[in-house]
Each structure stands twice: as structure tokens, then as C-alpha cells.
Design a protein around this motif. Structure first.
Motif, short mmCIF file in Angstrom:
data_model
loop_
_atom_site.label_atom_id
_atom_site.label_comp_id
_atom_site.label_asym_id
_atom_site.label_seq_id
_atom_site.Cartn_x
_atom_site.Cartn_y
_atom_site.Cartn_z
N PRO A 2 1.19 -1.39 0.33
CA PRO A 2 0.22 0.26 -0.16
C PRO A 2 0.52 1.50 0.17
O PRO A 2 2.07 0.90 0.90
CB PRO A 2 -0.94 0.10 1.26
N VAL A 3 0.50 1.76 -0.71
CA VAL A 3 1.76 3.26 -0.74
C VAL A 3 0.48 5.00 -1.19
O VAL A 3 -0.91 4.76 -1.70
CB VAL A 3 2.03 3.69 -2.24
N ASP A 4 0.77 5.99 -1.07
CA ASP A 4 -0.11 7.50 -1.34
C ASP A 4 0.86 8.10 -1.67
O ASP A 4 -0.06 8.50 -2.54
CB ASP A 4 0.30 8.31 0.64
N PHE A 5 1.59 7.76 -2.48
CA PHE A 5 2.29 8.39 -3.64
C PHE A 5 3.90 7.46 -3.47
O PHE A 5 4.23 7.20 -3.21
CB PHE A 5 2.75 9.82 -3.04
N VAL A 6 4.08 7.79 -4.76
CA VAL A 6 5.43 7.44 -5.52
C VAL A 6 6.49 8.60 -6.63
O VAL A 6 5.99 9.14 -6.75
CB VAL A 6 5.13 6.07 -6.74
N ILE A 7 7.21 8.44 -5.88
CA ILE A 7 8.55 8.50 -6.45
C ILE A 7 9.39 8.06 -7.65
O ILE A 7 10.04 6.57 -6.83
CB ILE A 7 9.73 9.59 -5.56
N VAL A 8 9.60 8.38 -8.61
CA VAL A 8 10.40 7.63 -9.80
C VAL A 8 11.62 7.93 -9.28
O VAL A 8 11.68 9.10 -10.45
CB VAL A 8 9.70 7.17 -10.70
N ALA A 9 12.72 7.33 -9.68
CA ALA A 9 14.20 7.92 -9.39
C ALA A 9 14.74 6.67 -9.95
O ALA A 9 15.92 6.16 -9.01
CB ALA A 9 14.33 7.86 -7.66
N ILE A 10 14.97 6.16 -11.43
CA ILE A 10 15.07 5.61 -12.45
C ILE A 10 16.16 6.08 -13.30
O ILE A 10 16.48 4.77 -14.80
CB ILE A 10 14.24 4.28 -13.12
N GLY A 11 16.71 6.98 -13.28
CA GLY A 11 17.61 8.15 -14.29
C GLY A 11 17.05 8.52 -14.91
O GLY A 11 15.99 9.01 -14.81
N VAL A 12 17.99 9.33 -16.12
CA VAL A 12 17.56 10.38 -16.94
C VAL A 12 17.88 9.56 -18.37
O VAL A 12 18.98 8.74 -18.29
CB VAL A 12 18.26 11.78 -16.66
N THR A 13 17.55 9.99 -19.33
CA THR A 13 18.35 10.08 -20.50
C THR A 13 18.37 11.40 -21.11
O THR A 13 17.81 12.75 -21.08
CB THR A 13 17.42 9.25 -21.74
N PRO A 14 19.71 11.97 -21.94
CA PRO A 14 19.70 13.06 -22.91
C PRO A 14 18.63 13.98 -23.25
O PRO A 14 18.15 12.64 -24.47
CB PRO A 14 20.74 12.96 -23.39
#
Length: 413
Positions: free
Chosen positions: A229-241
Motif C-alpha cells: 500500500p502506498v500514498d504516493f510514489v517517487i520514480v528515480a530510475i535515471g535520466v536520458t539526454p
């Protein structure tokens, strides 16, 4: 006089524009940003700004008066939709802006969770822009459940913020350990223990199957079948140029916008700097995602656009603040075959030194600024120091500094 146009008003774009004026260029300079906000710092977005310890005014890279006083035409909320190399113009809405020379400092964008896996649900965030940080600010309320997807530095920094604000926090990393892509096991072990001691539940070797909810995210199904169960999610799986604009214009692309050692793209009238650009480094091609690179690369490119012919000698350095712990990194550890971990009397402080064939490549200094200073100086000089000297706990950091000074004296003469 047409002048110079810079597309991308982040750290690199702002640095490039300011350097042109500092070097005495008096012609027209136009700095175009797609965000409505003047150039600002991004690193505090996942730290001080989220913690409400830094206000908006302190984020700005320059005072509002700087751009006017230096006659830099700052166009905000103005996404560039195309580049016409034949007419040497960029398109912003219905306006065509001509250039003599063009610089692309478009930065990068965060990787997203696909909408088919719940990535488009409300309450799912990335941390890249001021708007991102503002949008999630009200989510950080005591006792709420936060899931962070990704165990790199950005995800860990966000976890530290969540803990300080009283959230119940789970972090998942699909690799066997956090920081696996960027650090050796001792660094991973240190930060795993640090976060676990602060109450973060870290699940390694654990992928996200999908996010669930009706419009608003309310749960996460993990690769082991667990329903969280979650209230909110932060996605931090990298970046692309952000190289799409350049690619559509027909410029060469290779891990970002391909540039030569001076920052010039495959079109001699177009240059690129910062984390959207790849460049030659130590016999290979790299792209650096750091404030230091954004500034140094952009300032060198500014000089070259004005007629200099200097090659970029990158001096990679990075940092991360988590709780009361400061990590400082010098060099790039790619391809290391041996590490040495130097401990000091304080259990909170240590440094990890990366070697390849006896050559010092990089250094992770955890709460040890003096080790960082010594290692950075050696690495930037292209020298090395024997692993046994680093490992010898009978030698304090002053002795290492003395050893480094002896090594560096011949090259300083």
C-alpha cells in the motif's frame, strides 16, 4: 547582427550565456528556456527545497536583474519545436529566431514508468524540475506511505527527506544492491546501513511490476508478488539526454548530442554542452550528469564559440547529501579492478579508492573532505598513489597529502 542563441536555460545554458559576456562578447545573446522560471539550481530540489529549508529565491542562479543588466534576452516558457539548419533559425511557437551560432544545452529528462504499468496515475512523481518539486510538496505529510523506485543517489536523497518529514518509507532497487551502477560494494553497504538505521525499508533485487489505483495511486505490486500500500510514489530510475531536437535536425547522436573535444556538433555552427552532450574522454566517449560538468563544459564552449580552440579536459566530481552525511566523489570509477577502503577513527568517516592496473581512477569520500581533497588532486593531475599507502592506517591524511605533494611536484614545475 544576428548573434548567438542558446537553447536550454538550465545550469549549462545560464553558465554559457554569462561566460560570453564575461569574455567581452557584445553582440546579441538569446537564452531560451521551456520552463516559466529563470535559471535555477536543480540539486536542492531533492534536498533543501523539498525539506522547505531553501526558498525559491535562493534557488535562482542569478538575480533577476543580471539578465537585463547584461543584455541577455531571456525567453521563458518558450519550448523550441525545431531547428532549421539551412536558414539557421530555431522555431518557438509562431516565431522564427535566427542565429549565427547556436548552442544546445537541453539537459536530460527523467525516465518514467510506462502508463501501462500505472505510471500515469496521480501521485506518481519524478524529481527534475521546480514544477515537479512543487507538485509533490503537499504529499510529504507525517505518517504517509511513500514508495521510491530506484536506489541511486537521487532516490536515496529523496528517502532522507521523507524520513526527516516523518513518512513511512520503502525503497526498491531492481539491481542486487543500491548504487550498483555507480559505486563499489563498501559505498553501497554504508548507505544501506545509514538508511536502514533511519527506518527506511530497502528491498534490493526487487523490481516494480505495476502501480495500482483508480485514478490515484494506492498500491504497488512488486516482482515477488508483494502488494504494497502506498500514498504516493517517487520514480528515480535515471535520466536520458534530451537530444530529440538535435536528432530531428539531423545532428549526429551518440549517447546524447555528439560533440568533438571543443564542444562542436556535426554542424560547425551548432555547439552543445552539459549533460545532453557526449564528448571524448580518456580514449572513449562519455556524458556527465553533474553541476560541475555543466558549468565547466559550458564555459569552455562559450570561449570556443567566440573563437578559442580549447579542448575540454573534464574533471569529474559529484556530491550527495543524505541526513548529516556528505559524500564527495572525484573521478570516474568505470572499469576499476581493485578498491581500497580507508577507515579513520570516526566510524562515520571513510573513503573508497578505485584503481585500475595500479592507477587511481576515482574516490568516494564519506564525511572525509580531506581525503577527497587529496584524491581529487592526484586524479586531476593524472598521477596515482600506491594502494598500500592509502591502506596504511598509521599514516594520517596529512601524510597522504605530503605523499601526493611529492608526486605532483615534477608536473607542477
Amino acid at each position: 547582427m544576428t548573434g548567438f542563441v542558446i537553447v536550454g536555460a538550465g545550469q549549462a545554458g545560464a553558465s554559457l550565456a554569462a561566460k560570453m559576456r564575461a569574455l567581452g562578447y557584445g553582440g546579441p545573446v538569446t537564452l531560451i528556456g521551456e520552463e516559466p522560471t529563470p535559471p535555477y539550481q536543480r540539486p536542492p530540489l531533492s534536498k533543501g527545497y523539498l525539506l522547505r529549508e531553501m526558498d525559491l529565491g535562493r534557488l535562482y542562479l542569478r538575480a533577476a536583474s543580471f539578465w537585463k543588466e547584461n543584455e541577455i534576452n531571456l525567453k521563458l516558457a518558450a519550448p523550441v519545436t525545431s531547428i532549421d539548419r539551412s536558414t539557421k533559425t530555431v522555431r518557438v511557437g509562431d516565431e522564427s529566431i535566427p542565429y549565427d551560432k547556436l548552442a544546445l544545452t537541453t539537459g536530460s529528462r527523467p525516465r518514467q514508468i510506462p502508463s501501462t504499468a500505472g505510471g500515469s496515475l496521480k501521485g506518481v512523481y519524478t524529481i527534475r524540475t521546480l514544477a515537479d518539486a512543487d507538485a509533490m510538496a503537499t504529499e510529504f505529510q507525517f505518517g504517509r506511505k511513500l514508495l521510491i523506485v530506484g536506489g541511486g543517489y537521487l532516490g536515496l536523497e529523496a528517502a532522507a527527506v521523507g524520513v526527516k518529514l516523518g513518512l513511512e518509507l520503502t525503497l526498491i532497487e531492481m539491481a542486487p544492491r543500491i548504487l550498483q551502477r555507480v559505486a563499489a560494494p563498501p559505498t553501497s553497504d554504508y548507505f544501506r546501513k545509514l538508511h536502514s538505521n533511519h527506518g527506511v525499508k530497502i528491498l534490493e533485487n526487487m523490481a516494480l511490476n505495476r502501480l495500482t489505483g483508480r485514478g490515484q495511486v494506492s498500491g504497488a505490486v512488486l516482482s515477488n508478488g508483494m502488494n504494497l500500500p502506498v500514498d504516493f510514489v517517487i520514480v528515480a530510475i535515471g535520466v536520458t539526454p534530451q537530444a530529440g531536437l538535435a536528432e530531428e535536425a539531423g545532428l549526429e547522436i551518440e549517447n546524447g548530442i555528439r560533440t568533438d573535444g571543443q564542444g562542436r556538433t556535426s554542424d560547425p555552427s551548432i555547439w552543445s554542452a552539459g549533460e545532453c552532450a557526449s564528448f571524448p574522454y580518456d580514449g572513449r566517449r562519455i556524458r556527465l550528469e553533474s553541476v560541475g560538468n555543466a558549468i565547466d563544459h559550458a564555459e569552455l564552449v562559450a570561449g570556443n564559440m567566440l573563437g578559442a580552440s580549447e579542448s575540454y579536459k573534464a574533471k569529474p566530481w559529484f556530491w550527495s547529501d543524505q541526513y548529516d552525511t556528505k559524500l564527495q566523489i572525484a573521478g570516474l570509477n568505470t572499469g576499476y579492478d581493485h578498491i581500497v577502503e580507508r577507515r579513520v577513527d570516526d566510524e562515520r568517516s571513510r573513503s573508497i579508492w578505485y584503481y585500475k592496473a595500479g592507477q587511481l581512477l576515482a574516490l568516494d569520500a564519506i564525511n572525509d573532505p580531506r581525503a577527497y581533497m587529496v584524491g581529487k588532486r592526484i586524479i586531476e593531475a593524472g598521477e596515482t598513489i600506491a594502494p598500500e599507502h592509502v591502506l596504511d592506517s598509521s599514516k594520517d591524511i596529512k601524510a597522504l597529502f605530503s605523499e601526493a605533494t611529492k608526486i605532483l611536484q615534477p608536473s607542477a614545475v
